[in-house]
Design an enzyme around this catalytic site. Structure first.
Site, PDB file in Angstrom:
ATOM      1  N   LYS A 109       0.816  -1.222   0.000  1.00 16.87           N
ATOM      2  CA  LYS A 109       0.000   0.000   0.000  1.00 16.87           C
ATOM      3  C   LYS A 109       0.843   1.263   0.000  1.00 16.87           C
ATOM      4  O   LYS A 109       0.396   2.300  -0.500  1.00 16.87           O
ATOM      5  CB  LYS A 109      -0.948  -0.011   1.193  1.00 16.87           C
ATOM      6  CG  LYS A 109      -2.046  -1.035   1.022  1.00 16.87           C
ATOM      7  CD  LYS A 109      -3.108  -0.925   2.089  1.00 16.87           C
ATOM      8  CE  LYS A 109      -4.116  -2.020   1.840  1.00 16.87           C
ATOM      9  NZ  LYS A 109      -5.117  -2.151   2.859  1.00 16.87           N
TER      10      LYS A 109
ATOM     11  N   GLU B 221      -2.560   7.609   7.770  1.00 16.62           N
ATOM     12  CA  GLU B 221      -3.205   8.639   6.949  1.00 16.62           C
ATOM     13  C   GLU B 221      -4.371   9.244   7.703  1.00 16.62           C
ATOM     14  O   GLU B 221      -4.816   8.722   8.731  1.00 16.62           O
ATOM     15  CB  GLU B 221      -3.626   8.070   5.579  1.00 16.62           C
ATOM     16  CG  GLU B 221      -4.595   6.921   5.648  1.00 16.62           C
ATOM     17  CD  GLU B 221      -4.858   6.260   4.281  1.00 16.62           C
ATOM     18  OE1 GLU B 221      -3.982   6.257   3.393  1.00 16.62           O
ATOM     19  OE2 GLU B 221      -5.974   5.744   4.123  1.00 16.62           O
TER      20      GLU B 221
ATOM     21  N   GLU C 293      -9.772   1.298  -5.368  1.00 19.86           N
ATOM     22  CA  GLU C 293     -10.689   1.677  -4.284  1.00 19.86           C
ATOM     23  C   GLU C 293     -10.442   3.120  -3.846  1.00 19.86           C
ATOM     24  O   GLU C 293      -9.296   3.537  -3.670  1.00 19.86           O
ATOM     25  CB  GLU C 293     -10.499   0.751  -3.075  1.00 19.86           C
ATOM     26  CG  GLU C 293     -10.853  -0.702  -3.359  1.00 19.86           C
ATOM     27  CD  GLU C 293     -10.877  -1.570  -2.098  1.00 19.86           C
ATOM     28  OE1 GLU C 293     -11.567  -2.596  -2.117  1.00 19.86           O
ATOM     29  OE2 GLU C 293     -10.203  -1.222  -1.097  1.00 19.86           O
TER      30      GLU C 293
ATOM     31  N   GLU D  17      -6.546   1.910  -2.221  1.00 22.22           N
ATOM     32  CA  GLU D  17      -5.663   0.819  -2.614  1.00 22.22           C
ATOM     33  C   GLU D  17      -6.172   0.266  -3.936  1.00 22.22           C
ATOM     34  O   GLU D  17      -7.281   0.560  -4.358  1.00 22.22           O
ATOM     35  CB  GLU D  17      -5.662  -0.295  -1.560  1.00 22.22           C
ATOM     36  CG  GLU D  17      -7.019  -0.983  -1.413  1.00 22.22           C
ATOM     37  CD  GLU D  17      -6.919  -2.335  -0.712  1.00 22.22           C
ATOM     38  OE1 GLU D  17      -5.830  -2.926  -0.682  1.00 22.22           O
ATOM     39  OE2 GLU D  17      -7.961  -2.804  -0.222  1.00 22.22           O
TER      40      GLU D  17
ATOM     41  N   ASN E  81      -6.913  -3.374  -5.794  1.00 22.77           N
ATOM     42  CA  ASN E  81      -6.991  -4.828  -5.645  1.00 22.77           C
ATOM     43  C   ASN E  81      -6.728  -5.460  -7.010  1.00 22.77           C
ATOM     44  O   ASN E  81      -7.444  -5.196  -7.970  1.00 22.77           O
ATOM     45  CB  ASN E  81      -8.344  -5.237  -5.098  1.00 22.77           C
ATOM     46  CG  ASN E  81      -8.490  -4.853  -3.634  1.00 22.77           C
ATOM     47  OD1 ASN E  81      -7.513  -4.865  -2.878  1.00 22.77           O
ATOM     48  ND2 ASN E  81      -9.680  -4.482  -3.222  1.00 22.77           N
TER      49      ASN E  81
ATOM     50  N   PHE F   3     -22.451 -12.472  15.007  1.00 20.13           N
ATOM     51  CA  PHE F   3     -21.980 -12.891  13.687  1.00 20.13           C
ATOM     52  C   PHE F   3     -20.937 -14.006  13.746  1.00 20.13           C
ATOM     53  O   PHE F   3     -20.060 -14.097  12.901  1.00 20.13           O
ATOM     54  CB  PHE F   3     -21.425 -11.694  12.908  1.00 20.13           C
ATOM     55  CG  PHE F   3     -22.462 -10.645  12.632  1.00 20.13           C
ATOM     56  CD1 PHE F   3     -23.257 -10.721  11.504  1.00 20.13           C
ATOM     57  CD2 PHE F   3     -22.665  -9.599  13.526  1.00 20.13           C
ATOM     58  CE1 PHE F   3     -24.230  -9.761  11.251  1.00 20.13           C
ATOM     59  CE2 PHE F   3     -23.640  -8.631  13.288  1.00 20.13           C
ATOM     60  CZ  PHE F   3     -24.418  -8.720  12.146  1.00 20.13           C
TER      61      PHE F   3
HETATM   62  P1  ADP Z   1     -13.493  -7.679  -2.279  1.00 23.76           P
HETATM   63  O1  ADP Z   1     -13.014  -8.580  -3.363  1.00 23.76           O
HETATM   64  O2  ADP Z   1     -14.842  -7.216  -2.543  1.00 23.76           O
HETATM   65  O3  ADP Z   1     -12.532  -6.607  -1.831  1.00 23.76           O
HETATM   66  P2  ADP Z   1     -13.106  -8.869   0.264  1.00 23.76           P
HETATM   67  O4  ADP Z   1     -11.922  -8.003   0.433  1.00 23.76           O
HETATM   68  O5  ADP Z   1     -14.146  -8.896   1.308  1.00 23.76           O
HETATM   69  O6  ADP Z   1     -13.816  -8.596  -1.104  1.00 23.76           O
HETATM   70  O7  ADP Z   1     -12.755 -10.383  -0.013  1.00 23.76           O
HETATM   71  C1  ADP Z   1     -11.593 -10.775  -0.539  1.00 23.76           C
HETATM   72  C2  ADP Z   1     -10.719 -11.241   0.594  1.00 23.76           C
HETATM   73  O8  ADP Z   1     -11.500 -11.968   1.538  1.00 23.76           O
HETATM   74  C3  ADP Z   1      -9.689 -12.156   0.093  1.00 23.76           C
HETATM   75  O9  ADP Z   1      -8.476 -11.490  -0.184  1.00 23.76           O
HETATM   76  C4  ADP Z   1      -9.594 -13.165   1.230  1.00 23.76           C
HETATM   77  O10 ADP Z   1      -8.778 -12.691   2.259  1.00 23.76           O
HETATM   78  C5  ADP Z   1     -10.978 -13.257   1.741  1.00 23.76           C
HETATM   79  N1  ADP Z   1     -11.868 -14.224   1.074  1.00 23.76           N
HETATM   80  C6  ADP Z   1     -13.154 -14.004   0.795  1.00 23.76           C
HETATM   81  N2  ADP Z   1     -13.722 -15.066   0.248  1.00 23.76           N
HETATM   82  C7  ADP Z   1     -12.787 -16.006   0.140  1.00 23.76           C
HETATM   83  C8  ADP Z   1     -12.766 -17.340  -0.385  1.00 23.76           C
HETATM   84  N3  ADP Z   1     -13.815 -17.932  -0.922  1.00 23.76           N
HETATM   85  N4  ADP Z   1     -11.633 -17.995  -0.320  1.00 23.76           N
HETATM   86  C9  ADP Z   1     -10.562 -17.437   0.228  1.00 23.76           C
HETATM   87  N5  ADP Z   1     -10.510 -16.195   0.711  1.00 23.76           N
HETATM   88  C10 ADP Z   1     -11.601 -15.473   0.674  1.00 23.76           C
HETATM   89  P1  ADP Z   2      -8.148  -3.609   3.066  1.00 21.31           P
HETATM   90  O1  ADP Z   2      -6.933  -3.949   2.269  1.00 21.31           O
HETATM   91  O2  ADP Z   2      -8.182  -4.301   4.369  1.00 21.31           O
HETATM   92  O3  ADP Z   2      -9.382  -3.705   2.236  1.00 21.31           O
HETATM   93  P2  ADP Z   2      -8.454  -0.707   2.836  1.00 21.31           P
HETATM   94  O4  ADP Z   2      -7.321   0.271   2.804  1.00 21.31           O
HETATM   95  O5  ADP Z   2      -9.149  -0.965   1.563  1.00 21.31           O
HETATM   96  O6  ADP Z   2      -7.935  -2.064   3.466  1.00 21.31           O
HETATM   97  O7  ADP Z   2      -9.493  -0.219   3.934  1.00 21.31           O
HETATM   98  C1  ADP Z   2     -10.577  -1.027   4.324  1.00 21.31           C
HETATM   99  C2  ADP Z   2     -11.751  -0.153   4.737  1.00 21.31           C
HETATM  100  O8  ADP Z   2     -11.375   0.728   5.809  1.00 21.31           O
HETATM  101  C3  ADP Z   2     -12.276   0.768   3.654  1.00 21.31           C
HETATM  102  O9  ADP Z   2     -13.211   0.114   2.823  1.00 21.31           O
HETATM  103  C4  ADP Z   2     -12.892   1.875   4.462  1.00 21.31           C
HETATM  104  O10 ADP Z   2     -14.158   1.484   4.931  1.00 21.31           O
HETATM  105  C5  ADP Z   2     -11.975   2.014   5.655  1.00 21.31           C
HETATM  106  N1  ADP Z   2     -10.914   3.042   5.454  1.00 21.31           N
HETATM  107  C6  ADP Z   2      -9.701   2.837   4.934  1.00 21.31           C
HETATM  108  N2  ADP Z   2      -8.974   3.973   4.911  1.00 21.31           N
HETATM  109  C7  ADP Z   2      -9.743   4.935   5.442  1.00 21.31           C
HETATM  110  C8  ADP Z   2      -9.548   6.340   5.733  1.00 21.31           C
HETATM  111  N3  ADP Z   2      -8.408   6.969   5.462  1.00 21.31           N
HETATM  112  N4  ADP Z   2     -10.569   7.006   6.293  1.00 21.31           N
HETATM  113  C9  ADP Z   2     -11.725   6.378   6.586  1.00 21.31           C
HETATM  114  N5  ADP Z   2     -11.961   5.072   6.365  1.00 21.31           N
HETATM  115  C10 ADP Z   2     -10.988   4.340   5.798  1.00 21.31           C
HETATM  116 MG    MG Z   3      -9.864  -2.630   0.530  1.00 24.74          MG
END
Ligand code: ADP
Ligand code: ADP
Ligand code: MG
Length: 654
Positions: A116, A200, A275, A288, A290, A348
């Site tokens: 990142k 950040e 994102e 970030e 993906n 949950f």
């Molecule tokens: P998105 O693709 O929408 O960002 P998420 O970040 O919630 O969704 O889901 C992707 C991450 O969640 C993967 O990088 C992994 O860590 C986990 N994950 C979700 N579903 C699976 C799966 N079926 N098998 C393995 N890992 C999974």
């Molecule tokens: P990951 O790799 O775990 O998905 P992200 O950087 O995408 O990490 O952050 C995950 C979530 O955290 C985002 O979808 C958002 O909801 C929240 N988030 C991340 N960065 C910020 C920020 N600077 N301010 C507010 N919310 C944030």
């Molecule tokens: Mg993310």
């Protein structure tokens, strides 16, 4: 084009990739662990190769075994799905060495975007707007506090290697910045083997909005509009939609252009997602990238009409994207809900076991990407997502209505599931108005999800439906016994009892007494778990099942217990004392089936509220069970290494 591809994943995404491959005339190879020998993705594939025991590290994450499976089956390319190896650059590198095509980005782009800190730097250089902050690894806790103060609280501490919402902290002052830094550092070290953290600005009332891009090997990069994924629980997406109800065309175009610029700067190829976090004033900041197909990609497919997996396969085969940005249009609205095997009423906690009934709904604009089937077992080793339910409509209101109806009509029994929670979430006025933020669930469900009693207007319908159901059961019983069908009943709901007459004339069952008169028409049969009925001409639907001597009716996360009894039985029930409930405050029970990892206390020990008592592992998650009040441990009833049933006693208090 390829003639055979291997899908290095399991569950719904493996099944979904195979569906497109089949349509393209490409043969498919599944891989599976011992826990998945009977899984849906294995059944759907043309061939399947066992790659190891259940734990992911010994199966779905074993690069050598997967490369070998390609070689023995002659698969020419591999789709990684999401999760598992999809973002590990060693995987495409190993495939390349073996002469196998990876259906995804080049390893170098994966590597730079997977970090990142590096990604933020590349984004900034490409003119993408980034969250203000300190874009370098922070050396220690004191420096973290100094930097955080300079940025201005609240800030977000993040792991450079982070993902899946892990290793995030949102401190509001120096002391919590120091503590958050230390905790996030150890979390990042154990989860990612890389403890570099950066800081950040925390964007308040944020919305998560991301841009789908696709890049081919000929220098073409297009964006496919946005998805809003602001409905999150613990930074994990729960409900996603396209388009975002918040973006205007101008913001969408600017975000799209920045996402394309980043993909070009990163030397990207294949499908990827950029994102952004968007503040209340529609200012947006890069979060970030993906480097894979995203879980929520179906909403983009539904509004654009493109099959993203097909485009990924074509790009990997070297084809050129014959598109123009202006041709990619968003039509209508699509919303996705993630269906998990988990118990919303127990915070949950993941749920496992055999799915005894699985009847996905059908309907206009409904798409279901499922990884399970009736009779399937949910193993405890992997992500507990069972399926994704996606609804498309001409506009957001129609998509929401279709999703709500589909959630209500989805029949699942066996493991606990979150259908009721999803339905309750999209029923909130704030959701209907599109006023979303990543705090939505925390604010709308401050005490967690407890379920609800059906509101009075629906309760009246439910009572009429239960009475009709009782009549249908009584008719069947009377036929067997050769006796007349009783007409006088007592309806018991909570503390209320209503004497009622229930009669049938042709297709109509009429209830008099509870209210003046209700007419019910239904084709329900004993054993059905869903009832569609017309009550006084109005179409209605409930989930229904026997509970004790009565019926449990539910819809949209709300339920009602209704008994329809012969007068004698109702009189006997009235005379019966309430059964005393077991005193649960004296026991620590396992909240889920799982493995007892450790016990932190011994008999005779005093414990304080909040103190950790035991750790139970299920679905790869360690759950710490804590004392709910001060007390003394009288007896330890289980030991580390035991497999626990749900509600099994772990400790007894004095
Ligand atoms: P998105 O693709 O929408 O960002 P998420 O970040 O919630 O969704 O889901 C992707 C991450 O969640 C993967 O990088 C992994 O860590 C986990 N994950 C979700 N579903 C699976 C799966 N079926 N098998 C393995 N890992 C999974
Ligand atoms: P990951 O790799 O775990 O998905 P992200 O950087 O995408 O990490 O952050 C995950 C979530 O955290 C985002 O979808 C958002 O909801 C929240 N988030 C991340 N960065 C910020 C920020 N600077 N301010 C507010 N919310 C944030
Ligand atoms: Mg993310």
């Amino acid at each position: 084009m390829f003639t055979k591809i291997l899908i290095a994943n399991r569950g719904e995404i493996a099944v979904r990739v195979m569906r497109t491959a089949k349509r393209m005339g490409i043969k498919t190879v599944a891989i599976y662990s011992d826990a998945d020998a009977d899984a849906l993705h294995v059944r759907e594939a043309d061939e399947a190769v066992r790659i190891g025991p259940p734990p992911s590290a010994e199966s779905y994450l074993k690069i050598d075994a997967i490369v070998a499976a390609c070689q023995t089956t002659g698969a020419e390319a591999v789709h990684p799905g999401y999760g598992f190896l999809s973002e590990n650059p060693d995987f495409p590198t190993a495939l390349e060495k073996a002469g196998i095509v990876f259906i995804g980005p080049p390893p170098a782009a994966m590597e730079s975007m997977g970090d990142k800190i590096a990604a933020k730097k590349i984004a900034e250089a490409a003119g993408v707007s980034i969250v203000p902050g300190h874009t370098d690894a922070v050396p220690d806790a004191d420096t973290a506090a100094t930097i955080a103060k300079k940025i201005g609280y609240p800030v977000m501490i993040k792991a450079a290697a982070g993902g899946g919402g892990k290793g995030l902290r949102i401190p509001g002052d120096d002391a919590s910045a120091r503590e958050g830094f230390i905790r996030a550092q150890s979390e990042a070290r154990s989860a990612f083997g890389d403890d570099r953290l950066f800081i950040e600005k925390y964007i308040e009332e944020p919305r998560h909005i991301e841009i789908q891009i696709l890049a081919d090997a000929h220098g073409n990069v297009f964006h496919f509009g946005e998805r809003e994924c602001s409905i999150q629980r613990r930074h994990q997406k729960v409900i996603e939609e396209a388009p975002s109800p918040f973006l205007d065309d101008k913001t969408r175009a600017t975000m799209g252009a920045q996402a394309v610029a980043l993909a070009k700067a990163a030397g990207y190829r294949s499908a990827g997602t950029v994102e952004f976090i968007v503040d209340a004033k529609r200012k947006f900041y890069f979060l970030e990238m993906n480097t894979r197909l995203q879980v929520e990609h179906p909403v983009t497919e539904m509004v654009t009409g493109y099959d993203l997996v097909e485009l990924m396969i074509r790009i990997a085969a070297g084809e050129k994207l014959m598109l123009a940005q202006k041709d990619i249009k968003l039509t209508g609205s699509a919303i996705e809900a993630r269906l998990y095997a988990e118990d919303p009423r127990r915070n949950f906690l993941p749920s496992i076991g055999r799915i005894s009934r699985y009847r996905p709904p059908q309907g206009d604009g409904i798409r279901i990407d499922s990884g399970v089937f009736e009779g399937a077992e949910i193993p405890l080793y992997y992500d507990p997502m069972m399926a994704k339910l996606v609804a498309h409509g001409a506009d957001r209101a129609e998509a929401t209505k279709r999703l709500a109806d589909a959630l209500d009509a989805f029949v699942i029994r066996g493991p606990s599931h979150n259908l009721g929670f999803l339905a309750a979430t999209i029923a909130r006025p704030r959701f209907r108005e599109g006023r979303l933020s990543t705090d939505f669930i925390a604010q709308e469900f401050p005490d967690g999800f407890t379920g609800a009693i059906l509101p009075p207007d629906q309760g009246g319908q439910a009572i009429a439906v239960a009475a009709a159901v009782q009549r249908i059961v009584a008719e069947r019983d009377a036929r067997i016994a050769g006796a007349p069908v009783p007409e006088r009943w007592v309806i018991v709901q909570g503390d209320s009892r209503y004497p009622a007459t229930i009669v049938r004339r042709n297709e109509t069952i009429t209830i008099t007494g509870y209210t003046a008169r209700q007419d019910v028409m239904t084709e329900w049969q004993p054993g059905d778990l869903l009832i569609r009925a017309h009550v006084d001409g109005i179409a209605t639907l409930f989930q229904i099942e026997p509970r004790g001597i009565g019926w449990l009716l539910s819809r949209s996360g709300a339920e009602l217990d209704i008994k329809v009894l012969p007068p004698a039985a109702a009189a006997a029930l009235a005379g019966m004392p309430e059964k005393p409930k077991p005193d649960l405050s004296r026991h620590l029970l396992s909240p889920m089936p799982g493995l007892l990892v450790s016990i932190a206390v011994a008999a005779g020990q005093e414990v304080k509220t909040g103190e950790a008592l035991a750790v139970v592992e299920a679905m790869k998650m360690e759950n710490i069970l804590r004392a709910e009040r001060d007390g003394t441990v009288a007896k330890v009833c289980a030991k580390a290494g035991d497999s626990l049933a749900v509600d099994q006693i772990i400790l007894e208090f004095a």
